[in-house]
Write a protein that holds these residues in place. Structure first.
Motif, PDB file in Angstrom:
ATOM      1  N   ALA A  33      49.641  33.942  46.644  1.00  0.00           N
ATOM      2  CA  ALA A  33      49.466  33.170  47.875  1.00  0.00           C
ATOM      3  C   ALA A  33      48.029  32.681  48.016  1.00  0.00           C
ATOM      4  CB  ALA A  33      49.863  34.017  49.081  1.00  0.00           C
ATOM      5  N   VAL A  34      47.065  33.520  47.642  1.00  0.00           N
ATOM      6  CA  VAL A  34      45.653  33.139  47.723  1.00  0.00           C
ATOM      7  C   VAL A  34      45.273  32.234  46.550  1.00  0.00           C
ATOM      8  CG1 VAL A  34      43.278  34.021  47.697  1.00  0.00           C
ATOM      9  CG2 VAL A  34      45.045  35.235  48.986  1.00  0.00           C
ATOM     10  N   GLY A  35      45.870  32.521  45.383  1.00  0.00           N
ATOM     11  CA  GLY A  35      45.506  31.833  44.148  1.00  0.00           C
ATOM     12  C   GLY A  35      44.885  32.835  43.201  1.00  0.00           C
ATOM     13  N   ARG A  36      45.559  33.103  42.091  1.00  0.00           N
ATOM     14  CA  ARG A  36      45.083  34.155  41.189  1.00  0.00           C
ATOM     15  C   ARG A  36      43.663  33.869  40.696  1.00  0.00           C
ATOM     16  NH1 ARG A  36      47.378  38.453  38.951  1.00  0.00           N
ATOM     17  NH2 ARG A  36      49.294  37.880  40.034  1.00  0.00           N
ATOM     18  N   GLU A  37      43.386  32.619  40.366  1.00  0.00           N
ATOM     19  CA  GLU A  37      42.053  32.290  39.876  1.00  0.00           C
ATOM     20  C   GLU A  37      40.992  32.564  40.935  1.00  0.00           C
ATOM     21  OE1 GLU A  37      39.596  28.443  38.114  1.00  0.00           O
ATOM     22  OE2 GLU A  37      41.781  28.394  38.211  1.00  0.00           O
ATOM     23  N   ARG A  38      41.323  32.220  42.183  1.00  0.00           N
ATOM     24  CA  ARG A  38      40.365  32.472  43.261  1.00  0.00           C
ATOM     25  C   ARG A  38      40.142  33.967  43.446  1.00  0.00           C
ATOM     26  NH1 ARG A  38      37.786  30.359  47.519  1.00  0.00           N
ATOM     27  NH2 ARG A  38      38.514  28.251  47.027  1.00  0.00           N
ATOM     28  N   VAL A  39      41.219  34.749  43.441  1.00  0.00           N
ATOM     29  CA  VAL A  39      41.066  36.188  43.634  1.00  0.00           C
ATOM     30  C   VAL A  39      40.212  36.789  42.515  1.00  0.00           C
ATOM     31  CG1 VAL A  39      42.279  38.401  43.781  1.00  0.00           C
ATOM     32  CG2 VAL A  39      43.238  36.381  44.904  1.00  0.00           C
ATOM     33  N   LEU A  40      40.489  36.404  41.287  1.00  0.00           N
ATOM     34  CA  LEU A  40      39.767  36.984  40.148  1.00  0.00           C
ATOM     35  C   LEU A  40      38.308  36.553  40.085  1.00  0.00           C
ATOM     36  CD1 LEU A  40      42.548  36.764  37.401  1.00  0.00           C
ATOM     37  CD2 LEU A  40      41.744  38.798  38.620  1.00  0.00           C
ATOM     38  N   SER A  41      37.958  35.479  40.766  1.00  0.00           N
ATOM     39  CA  SER A  41      36.567  35.020  40.770  1.00  0.00           C
ATOM     40  C   SER A  41      35.797  35.485  42.000  1.00  0.00           C
ATOM     41  CB  SER A  41      36.524  33.486  40.675  1.00  0.00           C
ATOM     42  OG  SER A  41      37.143  32.891  41.811  1.00  0.00           O
ATOM     43  N   THR A  42      36.370  36.419  42.754  1.00  0.00           N
ATOM     44  CA  THR A  42      35.721  36.916  43.973  1.00  0.00           C
ATOM     45  C   THR A  42      34.391  37.583  43.636  1.00  0.00           C
ATOM     46  OG1 THR A  42      37.885  37.361  44.964  1.00  0.00           O
ATOM     47  CG2 THR A  42      35.980  38.398  45.996  1.00  0.00           C
ATOM     48  N   PRO A  43      33.306  37.234  44.346  1.00  0.00           N
ATOM     49  CA  PRO A  43      32.030  37.933  44.135  1.00  0.00           C
ATOM     50  C   PRO A  43      32.116  39.339  44.715  1.00  0.00           C
ATOM     51  CG  PRO A  43      31.839  36.378  45.961  1.00  0.00           C
ATOM     52  CD  PRO A  43      33.203  36.170  45.371  1.00  0.00           C
ATOM     53  N   ALA A  44      32.106  40.342  43.872  1.00  0.00           N
ATOM     54  CA  ALA A  44      32.279  41.724  44.328  1.00  0.00           C
ATOM     55  C   ALA A  44      31.752  42.670  43.253  1.00  0.00           C
ATOM     56  CB  ALA A  44      33.752  42.022  44.624  1.00  0.00           C
ATOM     57  N   HIS A  45      31.625  43.927  43.607  1.00  0.00           N
ATOM     58  CA  HIS A  45      31.153  44.941  42.664  1.00  0.00           C
ATOM     59  C   HIS A  45      32.096  45.084  41.478  1.00  0.00           C
ATOM     60  CE1 HIS A  45      29.592  48.702  41.121  1.00  0.00           C
ATOM     61  NE2 HIS A  45      30.759  49.285  41.321  1.00  0.00           N
ATOM     62  N   ARG A  46      33.400  45.028  41.748  1.00  0.00           N
ATOM     63  CA  ARG A  46      34.388  45.163  40.671  1.00  0.00           C
ATOM     64  C   ARG A  46      35.644  44.388  41.047  1.00  0.00           C
ATOM     65  NH1 ARG A  46      36.692  50.951  38.260  1.00  0.00           N
ATOM     66  NH2 ARG A  46      38.419  50.108  37.039  1.00  0.00           N
ATOM     67  N   VAL A  47      36.104  43.569  40.144  1.00  0.00           N
ATOM     68  CA  VAL A  47      37.366  42.843  40.305  1.00  0.00           C
ATOM     69  C   VAL A  47      38.131  42.991  38.999  1.00  0.00           C
ATOM     70  CG1 VAL A  47      38.487  40.634  40.786  1.00  0.00           C
ATOM     71  CG2 VAL A  47      36.268  41.153  41.845  1.00  0.00           C
ATOM     72  N   GLU A  48      39.373  43.489  39.074  1.00  0.00           N
ATOM     73  CA  GLU A  48      40.140  43.749  37.853  1.00  0.00           C
ATOM     74  C   GLU A  48      41.609  43.407  38.069  1.00  0.00           C
ATOM     75  OE1 GLU A  48      41.287  47.471  34.855  1.00  0.00           O
ATOM     76  OE2 GLU A  48      39.796  47.750  36.436  1.00  0.00           O
ATOM     77  N   GLU A  49      42.143  42.644  37.144  1.00  0.00           N
ATOM     78  CA  GLU A  49      43.564  42.332  37.163  1.00  0.00           C
ATOM     79  C   GLU A  49      44.325  43.460  36.477  1.00  0.00           C
ATOM     80  OE1 GLU A  49      46.430  38.486  36.351  1.00  0.00           O
ATOM     81  OE2 GLU A  49      44.618  38.736  35.133  1.00  0.00           O
ATOM     82  N   LEU A  50      45.349  43.987  37.127  1.00  0.00           N
ATOM     83  CA  LEU A  50      46.132  45.084  36.575  1.00  0.00           C
ATOM     84  C   LEU A  50      47.322  44.528  35.804  1.00  0.00           C
ATOM     85  CD1 LEU A  50      46.031  47.571  39.607  1.00  0.00           C
ATOM     86  CD2 LEU A  50      44.380  47.264  37.747  1.00  0.00           C
ATOM     87  N   PRO A  51      47.892  45.331  34.899  1.00  0.00           N
ATOM     88  CA  PRO A  51      48.964  44.837  34.026  1.00  0.00           C
ATOM     89  C   PRO A  51      50.171  44.277  34.776  1.00  0.00           C
ATOM     90  CG  PRO A  51      48.132  46.935  33.227  1.00  0.00           C
ATOM     91  CD  PRO A  51      47.487  46.698  34.555  1.00  0.00           C
ATOM     92  N   ASN A  52      50.432  44.770  35.993  1.00  0.00           N
ATOM     93  CA  ASN A  52      51.620  44.323  36.736  1.00  0.00           C
ATOM     94  C   ASN A  52      51.323  43.160  37.675  1.00  0.00           C
ATOM     95  OD1 ASN A  52      50.205  45.585  38.793  1.00  0.00           O
ATOM     96  ND2 ASN A  52      51.491  47.413  38.797  1.00  0.00           N
ATOM     97  N   GLY A  53      50.155  42.565  37.566  1.00  0.00           N
ATOM     98  CA  GLY A  53      49.830  41.409  38.400  1.00  0.00           C
ATOM     99  C   GLY A  53      49.043  41.731  39.652  1.00  0.00           C
TER     100      GLY A  53
END
Length: 446
Positions: free
Chosen positions: A189-209
């Motif tokens: 809903a937010v946009g996977r690319e946007r979520v993964l590019s969030t400025p934060a200490h740690r951002v990680e995509e998990l195997p189940n999405g």
């Protein structure tokens, strides 16, 4: 085994974690939950539960866990409690929803105090635990954060009607906390690319999405300005419709609400007010301290100069004194279980009585006619007896209780009038406290 009573200890900020995932109800329960317990045992750094509870408590061990889940099963659900016998405090619940309901695994974790999570490595392990859980049991949304700050943020409703918030859940990003796991639906809903590019200490995509996001290295430091900047940046990135400066201002305001305030209470009532603020919810405590620092209890007016004393107008003064004693005993009978010091009739017992009535919201929670008929006379007589016993006071009896006086030094005090003012409302219990009345009489006894 005596577990720490999380909610009986002093209310203070704690780490609150909530997790709601799905599991395979067709698989054997032990094999399906084994990864959940394995992650708990591997990453619970210093806060590992040592007691499990179903219908009864047992020492933490895998066989005890399965036994507790089995005996707690009630129709389409089963619950497991996990606790500790040593500091830090832990209150943890695992709830499983079973068919015919959609299978669901819910976790509520509370660890007190929040300061326990000031170490980066301990926080990293907690994140790894959440990562392991969310990788194995896909979530809609999960989070871990300061309980006090989440309360000030309005979580979980975020200003929504209760029915709407229950129906919609976390259907969009209403807030960003220290540790977040966004489920696949929310990410899309937010946009996977946007979520993964969030400025934060740690951002990680998990195997189940799912996507795991951590704003700052440590949970306990959430209110620092650096941590708030990171939180606001992440939130504004995920919600480009929101203004960064507005988000940051709101976060800083919450930090200010939680910043420690030094108590500077009126000395007459300081012992009472310290107990009042201890009883205040921790997220509101600093604001309450600031309010009480600014508040001044009114100077008692329930007195007359000694030269305007009303003379006794009773036929039998001794019988009148016995009556006051009997009325004071009524208060002892009413409070002795909850306020054991009431037997002692001391200045300190007056503070205990003040706190009891305030804690119980007594003027609001009891029938007004009973307060007037029984509580006010008992309180007035008890207060007068303390003046007599500890300040060398002398009763001057009158037929009307409100006219009865206690002579102390060059003033006569009206304890029954004070009691009526005192029982007018819950705020009046502080404005017209028995403690303040006694201390004023004490200062003027010379």
């Amino acid at each position: 085994m005596k577990v720490l009573e999380f909610h009986d200890s002093r209310d203070e900020d704690y780490l609150r974690l909530s997790f709601e995932g799905v599991f395979d109800a067709q698989a054997a329960l032990e094999s399906e939950l084994a990864p959940w317990f394995h992650a708990l045992e591997e990453y619970a750094d210093g806060w590992m539960p040592d007691v499990t509870e179903g219908k009864r408590q047992r020492k933490y061990a895998r066989p005890a866990l399965w036994k507790a889940l089995e005996e707690s099963r009630d129709g389409n659900s089963t619950t497991l409690g996990l606790y500790r016998t040593r500091w830090p405090d832990l209150d943890m619940t695992l709830l499983l929803w079973l068919p015919p309901r959609p299978p669901k695994l819910e976790v509520w974790l509370k660890v007190k105090p929040l300061s326990f999570f000031a170490e980066a490595e301990r926080c990293r392990k907690l994140v790894e635990m959440m990562r392991a859980w969310a990788s194995r049991y896909p979530v809609t949304y999960a989070r871990a954060h300061s309980a006090d700050d989440a309360e000030l943020a309005g979580s979980p409703r975020f200003g929504r009607d209760e029915k709407i918030s229950r129906k919609d859940g976390f259907d969009k990003i209403y807030g960003v906390f220290w540790l977040n796991v966004f489920g696949p639906k929310l990410v899309e809903a937010v946009g996977r690319e946007r979520v993964l590019s969030t400025p934060a200490h740690r951002v990680e995509e998990l195997p189940n999405g799912c996507v795991l996001l951590v704003t700052w290295p440590t949970a306990a430091d959430f209110a620092s300005d650096e941590a708030r900047l990171a939180q606001a940046r992440a939130h504004a990135h995920l919600r480009p419709d929101l203004d960064f400066d507005t988000l940051l201002r709101a976060l800083r305001e919450r930090s200010a609400m939680l910043a420690p305030v030094e108590p500077r209470f009126h000395p007459d009532v300081e012992p009472l007010l310290l107990r009042v603020v201890d009883r205040t919810a921790s997220h509101a405590r600093q604001r309450r301290i600031a309010e009480l620092n600014a508040w001044q209890p009114p100077e008692p007016e329930e007195w007359r100069p000694a030269d305007s004393v009303l003379p006794p107008d009773v036929d039998d003064p001794e019988r009148a004194l016995e009556r006051y004693g009997d009325l004071a005993e009524h208060l002892v009978a009413l409070l002795h279980t909850d306020v054991p010091s009431v037997f002692e009739e001391t200045p300190e017992s007056l503070t205990d009585v003040d706190f009891y009535f305030w804690r119980e919201d007594f003027p609001k929670s009891r029938l007004r006619e009973n307060i007037e008929a029984y509580a006010v006379p008992a309180i007035g007589a008890y207060l007068g007896e303390v003046l007599v016993r500890h300040l060398g006071g002398r009763w001057i009896p009158r037929q009307k209780l409100e006219e009865a006086q206690v002579l102390v030094g060059q003033r006569v005090w009206l304890p029954f009038v004070r009691a009526r003012h005192y029982m007018a409302s819950c705020q009046a219990l502080l404005d017209f406290s028995l403690t303040r009345f006694y201390r004023a009489a004490e200062r003027h006894r010379g």
